[in-house]
Design a protein around this motif. Sequence first.
Motif, PDB file in Angstrom:
ATOM      1  N   SER A 175      27.294  42.718  33.984  1.00 20.81           N
ATOM      2  CA  SER A 175      27.115  41.534  33.144  1.00 20.81           C
ATOM      3  C   SER A 175      28.305  40.609  33.308  1.00 20.81           C
ATOM      4  CB  SER A 175      27.015  41.956  31.674  1.00 20.81           C
ATOM      5  OG  SER A 175      25.857  42.700  31.468  1.00 20.81           O
ATOM      6  N   ILE A 176      28.026  39.336  33.251  1.00 20.45           N
ATOM      7  CA  ILE A 176      29.116  38.373  33.442  1.00 20.45           C
ATOM      8  C   ILE A 176      29.152  37.351  32.324  1.00 20.45           C
ATOM      9  CG2 ILE A 176      29.096  38.615  35.956  1.00 20.45           C
ATOM     10  CD1 ILE A 176      27.628  35.875  36.046  1.00 20.45           C
ATOM     11  N   ASN A 177      30.322  36.752  32.165  1.00 19.98           N
ATOM     12  CA  ASN A 177      30.503  35.647  31.238  1.00 19.98           C
ATOM     13  C   ASN A 177      30.280  34.334  31.978  1.00 19.98           C
ATOM     14  OD1 ASN A 177      31.426  33.759  29.386  1.00 19.98           O
ATOM     15  ND2 ASN A 177      33.078  35.060  28.663  1.00 19.98           N
ATOM     16  N   ASN A 178      30.803  34.258  33.174  1.00 19.30           N
ATOM     17  CA  ASN A 178      30.580  33.086  34.005  1.00 19.30           C
ATOM     18  C   ASN A 178      30.750  33.458  35.469  1.00 19.30           C
ATOM     19  OD1 ASN A 178      33.425  32.398  35.005  1.00 19.30           O
ATOM     20  ND2 ASN A 178      33.753  32.416  32.781  1.00 19.30           N
ATOM     21  N   LEU A 179      30.322  32.567  36.316  1.00 15.21           N
ATOM     22  CA  LEU A 179      30.444  32.751  37.759  1.00 15.21           C
ATOM     23  C   LEU A 179      31.048  31.471  38.323  1.00 15.21           C
ATOM     24  CD1 LEU A 179      28.005  34.438  40.171  1.00 15.21           C
ATOM     25  CD2 LEU A 179      28.872  32.162  40.744  1.00 15.21           C
ATOM     26  N   GLN A 180      31.988  31.643  39.212  1.00 18.24           N
ATOM     27  CA  GLN A 180      32.694  30.494  39.755  1.00 18.24           C
ATOM     28  C   GLN A 180      32.619  30.523  41.275  1.00 18.24           C
ATOM     29  OE1 GLN A 180      36.598  30.029  37.825  1.00 18.24           O
ATOM     30  NE2 GLN A 180      35.927  31.453  36.229  1.00 18.24           N
ATOM     31  N   TRP A 181      32.615  29.354  41.869  1.00 19.39           N
ATOM     32  CA  TRP A 181      32.670  29.239  43.323  1.00 19.39           C
ATOM     33  C   TRP A 181      33.984  28.594  43.719  1.00 19.39           C
ATOM     34  CZ3 TRP A 181      29.305  31.114  46.974  1.00 19.39           C
ATOM     35  CH2 TRP A 181      28.074  31.599  46.511  1.00 19.39           C
ATOM     36  N   TYR A 182      34.582  29.171  44.769  1.00 18.51           N
ATOM     37  CA  TYR A 182      35.843  28.662  45.300  1.00 18.51           C
ATOM     38  C   TYR A 182      35.690  28.399  46.796  1.00 18.51           C
ATOM     39  CZ  TYR A 182      38.396  30.039  41.063  1.00 18.51           C
ATOM     40  OH  TYR A 182      38.851  30.151  39.780  1.00 18.51           O
ATOM     41  N   ARG A 183      36.487  27.467  47.281  1.00 15.95           N
ATOM     42  CA  ARG A 183      36.568  27.201  48.713  1.00 15.95           C
ATOM     43  C   ARG A 183      37.968  27.545  49.197  1.00 15.95           C
ATOM     44  NH1 ARG A 183      36.197  21.441  49.306  1.00 15.95           N
ATOM     45  NH2 ARG A 183      38.454  21.413  49.457  1.00 15.95           N
ATOM     46  N   GLN A 184      38.031  28.074  50.394  1.00 16.07           N
ATOM     47  CA  GLN A 184      39.317  28.388  50.996  1.00 16.07           C
ATOM     48  C   GLN A 184      39.311  27.912  52.438  1.00 16.07           C
ATOM     49  OE1 GLN A 184      40.376  32.554  51.682  1.00 16.07           O
ATOM     50  NE2 GLN A 184      42.507  32.119  51.175  1.00 16.07           N
ATOM     51  N   ASN A 185      40.169  26.942  52.720  1.00 15.74           N
ATOM     52  CA  ASN A 185      40.372  26.559  54.102  1.00 15.74           C
ATOM     53  C   ASN A 185      41.261  27.611  54.764  1.00 15.74           C
ATOM     54  OD1 ASN A 185      39.727  23.959  52.597  1.00 15.74           O
ATOM     55  ND2 ASN A 185      39.523  23.357  54.716  1.00 15.74           N
ATOM     56  N   SER A 186      41.139  27.731  56.046  1.00 14.61           N
ATOM     57  CA  SER A 186      41.779  28.834  56.775  1.00 14.61           C
ATOM     58  C   SER A 186      43.249  28.969  56.424  1.00 14.61           C
ATOM     59  CB  SER A 186      41.609  28.598  58.275  1.00 14.61           C
ATOM     60  OG  SER A 186      42.182  29.656  59.000  1.00 14.61           O
ATOM     61  N   TYR A 208      33.731  30.236  51.597  1.00 11.96           N
ATOM     62  CA  TYR A 208      33.302  30.014  50.222  1.00 11.96           C
ATOM     63  C   TYR A 208      33.133  31.369  49.537  1.00 11.96           C
ATOM     64  CZ  TYR A 208      32.629  25.184  51.507  1.00 11.96           C
ATOM     65  OH  TYR A 208      32.852  23.907  51.936  1.00 11.96           O
ATOM     66  N   PHE A 209      33.734  31.475  48.375  1.00 16.03           N
ATOM     67  CA  PHE A 209      33.715  32.729  47.624  1.00 16.03           C
ATOM     68  C   PHE A 209      33.097  32.513  46.249  1.00 16.03           C
ATOM     69  CE2 PHE A 209      36.454  35.307  50.303  1.00 16.03           C
ATOM     70  CZ  PHE A 209      37.207  34.363  50.989  1.00 16.03           C
ATOM     71  N   CYS A 210      32.286  33.472  45.839  1.00 15.24           N
ATOM     72  CA  CYS A 210      31.909  33.486  44.440  1.00 15.24           C
ATOM     73  C   CYS A 210      32.830  34.463  43.718  1.00 15.24           C
ATOM     74  CB  CYS A 210      30.445  33.875  44.249  1.00 15.24           C
ATOM     75  SG  CYS A 210      30.050  35.594  44.613  1.00 15.24           S
ATOM     76  N   ALA A 211      33.045  34.211  42.466  1.00 12.77           N
ATOM     77  CA  ALA A 211      33.903  35.076  41.656  1.00 12.77           C
ATOM     78  C   ALA A 211      33.296  35.179  40.272  1.00 12.77           C
ATOM     79  CB  ALA A 211      35.320  34.508  41.577  1.00 12.77           C
ATOM     80  N   THR A 212      33.212  36.390  39.771  1.00 14.08           N
ATOM     81  CA  THR A 212      32.601  36.611  38.465  1.00 14.08           C
ATOM     82  C   THR A 212      33.653  36.987  37.437  1.00 14.08           C
ATOM     83  OG1 THR A 212      32.144  38.913  39.086  1.00 14.08           O
ATOM     84  CG2 THR A 212      30.375  37.322  39.398  1.00 14.08           C
ATOM     85  N   ALA A 213      33.430  36.494  36.226  1.00 16.61           N
ATOM     86  CA  ALA A 213      34.247  36.880  35.078  1.00 16.61           C
ATOM     87  C   ALA A 213      33.347  37.726  34.187  1.00 16.61           C
ATOM     88  CB  ALA A 213      34.754  35.646  34.355  1.00 16.61           C
ATOM     89  N   ARG A 214      33.840  38.893  33.832  1.00 19.12           N
ATOM     90  CA  ARG A 214      33.009  39.847  33.100  1.00 19.12           C
ATOM     91  C   ARG A 214      32.754  39.391  31.681  1.00 19.12           C
ATOM     92  NH1 ARG A 214      36.884  44.761  33.506  1.00 19.12           N
ATOM     93  NH2 ARG A 214      38.138  43.091  32.616  1.00 19.12           N
ATOM     94  N   LYS A 215      31.842  40.051  31.048  1.00 18.35           N
ATOM     95  CA  LYS A 215      31.495  39.709  29.680  1.00 18.35           C
ATOM     96  C   LYS A 215      32.544  40.297  28.744  1.00 18.35           C
ATOM     97  CE  LYS A 215      27.213  39.208  27.091  1.00 18.35           C
ATOM     98  NZ  LYS A 215      27.062  37.808  27.462  1.00 18.35           N
ATOM     99  N   ASP A 216      33.723  39.768  28.887  1.00 19.03           N
ATOM    100  CA  ASP A 216      34.842  40.214  28.061  1.00 19.03           C
ATOM    101  C   ASP A 216      35.311  39.072  27.182  1.00 19.03           C
ATOM    102  OD1 ASP A 216      35.137  42.806  28.803  1.00 19.03           O
ATOM    103  OD2 ASP A 216      36.602  42.404  30.367  1.00 19.03           O
ATOM    104  N   PHE A 217      36.077  39.400  26.234  1.00 16.82           N
ATOM    105  CA  PHE A 217      36.710  38.365  25.432  1.00 16.82           C
ATOM    106  C   PHE A 217      38.196  38.357  25.735  1.00 16.82           C
ATOM    107  CE2 PHE A 217      33.010  37.300  23.113  1.00 16.82           C
ATOM    108  CZ  PHE A 217      32.276  38.468  23.040  1.00 16.82           C
ATOM    109  N   GLY A 218      38.778  37.223  25.616  1.00 23.05           N
ATOM    110  CA  GLY A 218      40.194  37.128  25.933  1.00 23.05           C
ATOM    111  C   GLY A 218      40.399  37.000  27.424  1.00 23.05           C
ATOM    112  N   ASN A 219      41.345  37.713  27.931  1.00 22.37           N
ATOM    113  CA  ASN A 219      41.721  37.601  29.333  1.00 22.37           C
ATOM    114  C   ASN A 219      40.579  38.013  30.246  1.00 22.37           C
ATOM    115  OD1 ASN A 219      43.712  36.803  30.998  1.00 22.37           O
ATOM    116  ND2 ASN A 219      45.110  38.460  30.497  1.00 22.37           N
ATOM    117  N   GLU A 220      40.201  37.151  31.132  1.00 25.98           N
ATOM    118  CA  GLU A 220      39.082  37.470  32.022  1.00 25.98           C
ATOM    119  C   GLU A 220      39.532  37.405  33.462  1.00 25.98           C
ATOM    120  OE1 GLU A 220      36.066  34.962  29.259  1.00 25.98           O
ATOM    121  OE2 GLU A 220      35.310  35.549  31.220  1.00 25.98           O
TER     122      GLU A 220
END
Lengths: 112, 113
Positions: free
Chosen positions: B28-39, B87-99
């Motif tokens: 379960s996640i709180n949110n999902l984020q996409w990031y880009r990384q150039n080489s 391109y990376f996806c990154a998930t933040a768990r369904k936690d409160f506080g520090n994610e």
Amino acid sequence: EPEVTQTPSHQVTQMGQEVILRCVPISNHLYFYWYRQILGQKVEFLVSFYNNEISEKSEIFDDQFSVERPDGSNFTLKIRSTKLEDSAMYFCASSERAAEAFFGQGTRLTVV
Amino acid sequence: SQQGEEDPQALSIQEGENATMNCSYKTSINNLQWYRQNSGRGLVHLILIRSNEREKHSGRLRVTLDTSKKSSSLLITASRAADTASYFCATARKDFGNEKLTFGTGTRLTIIP
């Protein structure tokens, strides 16, 4: 635009030496993180820091690693006795609240 | 498989075409984020979508989230050579506080001029 800054951009060190990687998070952010990325691999979480203490750490973050916020602006990662496998890109990140982390440009650590 | 896996691992398209990348996750996640990384460079935050959102737009980016399938997609429309990056996806768990973020393995996108 505010940004997370990391120094140095590249650090070469001999195996067994101590290194300190430095980060200046965005000034009004409260949550701080270190991640690392071994070349060609995924970004891995190391540690999160809030309210002057570690809130979570991964299994990678063993006794050789420590973090500190020595003053109101810097956030450091120390590796006490570097190993070859510590060679990686280390990213610092900060967030205002527990979401949407902003990352620095990274420090490339090479252990020889 | 691990939390946050993108597919395809690599994608090459012609400039002007649309690029679609997918991400699957397990918990379960709180949110999902996409990031880009150039080489060899840092991670640039692109977009965040919360678990109660289904679609979000930002410029040429469109992100969808299907929490029932635990998957997300990132669409880049009218691609440009400058979009070449990982391109990376990154998930933040369904936690409160520090994610903490859990990153996927990334999609390497190459735009052919």
